[in-house]
Write an enzyme that holds these catalytic residues in place. Structure first.
Site, PDB file in Angstrom:
ATOM      1  CE  LYS A 139       1.817  -7.772  -2.093  1.00  0.00           C
ATOM      2  NZ  LYS A 139       1.472  -7.099  -0.832  1.00  0.00           N
TER       3      LYS A 139
ATOM      4  N   GLY B 200       0.789  -1.219   0.000  1.00  0.00           N
ATOM      5  CA  GLY B 200       0.000   0.000   0.000  1.00  0.00           C
ATOM      6  C   GLY B 200       0.820   1.268   0.000  1.00  0.00           C
TER       7      GLY B 200
ATOM      8  CB  CYS C 153      -4.442  -3.223   5.844  1.00  0.00           C
ATOM      9  SG  CYS C 153      -3.559  -1.651   5.860  1.00  0.00           S
TER      10      CYS C 153
ATOM     11  CD  GLN D 264      -8.679  -1.172  -0.764  1.00  0.00           C
ATOM     12  OE1 GLN D 264      -7.590  -1.704  -0.524  1.00  0.00           O
ATOM     13  NE2 GLN D 264      -9.342  -0.474   0.130  1.00  0.00           N
ATOM     14  NE  ARG D 265      -3.907  -2.363   1.248  1.00  0.00           N
ATOM     15  CZ  ARG D 265      -4.371  -3.579   1.051  1.00  0.00           C
ATOM     16  NH1 ARG D 265      -5.439  -3.770   0.298  1.00  0.00           N
ATOM     17  NH2 ARG D 265      -3.787  -4.626   1.589  1.00  0.00           N
TER      18      ARG D 265
ATOM     19  CB  CYS E 297      15.807   6.506  16.549  1.00  0.00           C
ATOM     20  SG  CYS E 297      15.623   5.450  18.004  1.00  0.00           S
TER      21      CYS E 297
ATOM     22  CG  ASN F  90      -2.227  -7.491  -2.121  1.00  0.00           C
ATOM     23  OD1 ASN F  90      -1.448  -8.355  -2.517  1.00  0.00           O
ATOM     24  ND2 ASN F  90      -2.627  -7.458  -0.848  1.00  0.00           N
TER      25      ASN F  90
ATOM     26  CG  ASP G  92       6.696  -7.241  -0.377  1.00  0.00           C
ATOM     27  OD1 ASP G  92       6.348  -8.397  -0.048  1.00  0.00           O
ATOM     28  OD2 ASP G  92       5.971  -6.243  -0.216  1.00  0.00           O
TER      29      ASP G  92
END
Length: 250
Positions: free
Chosen positions: A86, A41, A189, A72-73, A172, A70, A62
């Site tokens: 990905k 996202g 999410c 949708q965004r 940090c 996935n 990734d």
């Protein structure tokens, strides 16, 4: 300073007419190496805009595959990429946007063991992960390597943004969140849901912050946490300081 080709002059013309960027700034972008953690996202809009801006080397990290949910965004992936890694899907999209940049694929989950190797040599690291274990490992590795870290996070209709600078006096990520929050208060999410465009807003802000850091423009979000709420279009800022005894930077 490297010389831009004729094609690059045309491609980046709207950068070049900005006094704050110009030919020297664009050359700096083309020479830059940015590591993007997550091709989801946040990583999707981050990588799209950095590729379009001409960041010379993007490293996509990734270990996941594209799922139908996935799309949708995660706008760097197309429907026919479902089931594919990905990093492969994203790399192909970015190559179509800008064939003049290099995209390196790291199909691994970032851990404390490999984080140092992954961030080595980066000018900026962008955190698009969705869990605190990865965020802490990335914070520690970037702090040790002296690399700026642009961190974003999402939940439902809200997003967050901060930048961790390697300066000795800079706080940090562990100064901001010294302990892992209760998982019930920070659901992922797939548990809480997310309005797709919220990822686009925060990811685009991360890309903007990254370009600023490379170009040396403006003020980074050092010691500042931005909270953006889509429902009322409000922005809040929380300032935080270096925490005495912090295990990463104390």
């Amino acid at each position: 300073m490297r010389e831009l080709s004729e094609a690059e002059f045309h491609r980046y013309a709207r950068h070049l007419i900005l006094d704050e960027v110009g030919e020297e700034g664009q050359a700096r972008l083309l020479d830059a190496r940015v590591v993007v953690i997550g091709a989801g996202g946040l990583g999707a809009p981050v990588s799209l805009y950095l590729a379009a801006a001409g960041v010379g080397t993007l490293v996509l990290v990734d270990d996941d595959a594209v799922d139908l949910t996935n799309l949708q965004r995660q706008v760097v992936h197309m429907t026919d990429a479902v089931g594919r890694p990905k990093v492969d899907s994203a790399a192909e999209t970015l190559a179509r946007i800008n064939p003049g940049i290099a995209v390196e694929r790291v199909a691994e989950r970032l851990t404390p063991d490999n984080a140092g190797r992954i961030v080595a040599g980066a000018d900026v690291v962008v955190d698009g992960s969705d869990n605190f274990a990865t965020r802490y490992a990335l914070n520690d590795a970037c702090r040790a390597a002296g690399v700026p870290l642009v961190a974003g996070a999402l939940s439902r209709f809200e997003g967050q943004l901060t930048t961790v600078m390697p300066d000795a006096d800079a706080p940090c990520y562990r100064c901001l969140f010294p302990e892992t929050p209760d998982p019930e208060l920070t659901p992922r999410c797939e548990e809480a849901g997310i309005l797709g465009a919220v990822a686009g807003v925060i990811g685009t802000l991360q890309a903007t912050e990254t370009l600023k850091l490379i170009l040396g423009l403006g003020e980074p979000m050092k010691g500042r946490l931005m909270l953006w709420d889509a429902l009322d279009m409000s922005v809040q800022e929380i300032r935080y300081k270096k925490r005495p005894g912090c295990r990463a930077c104390g």
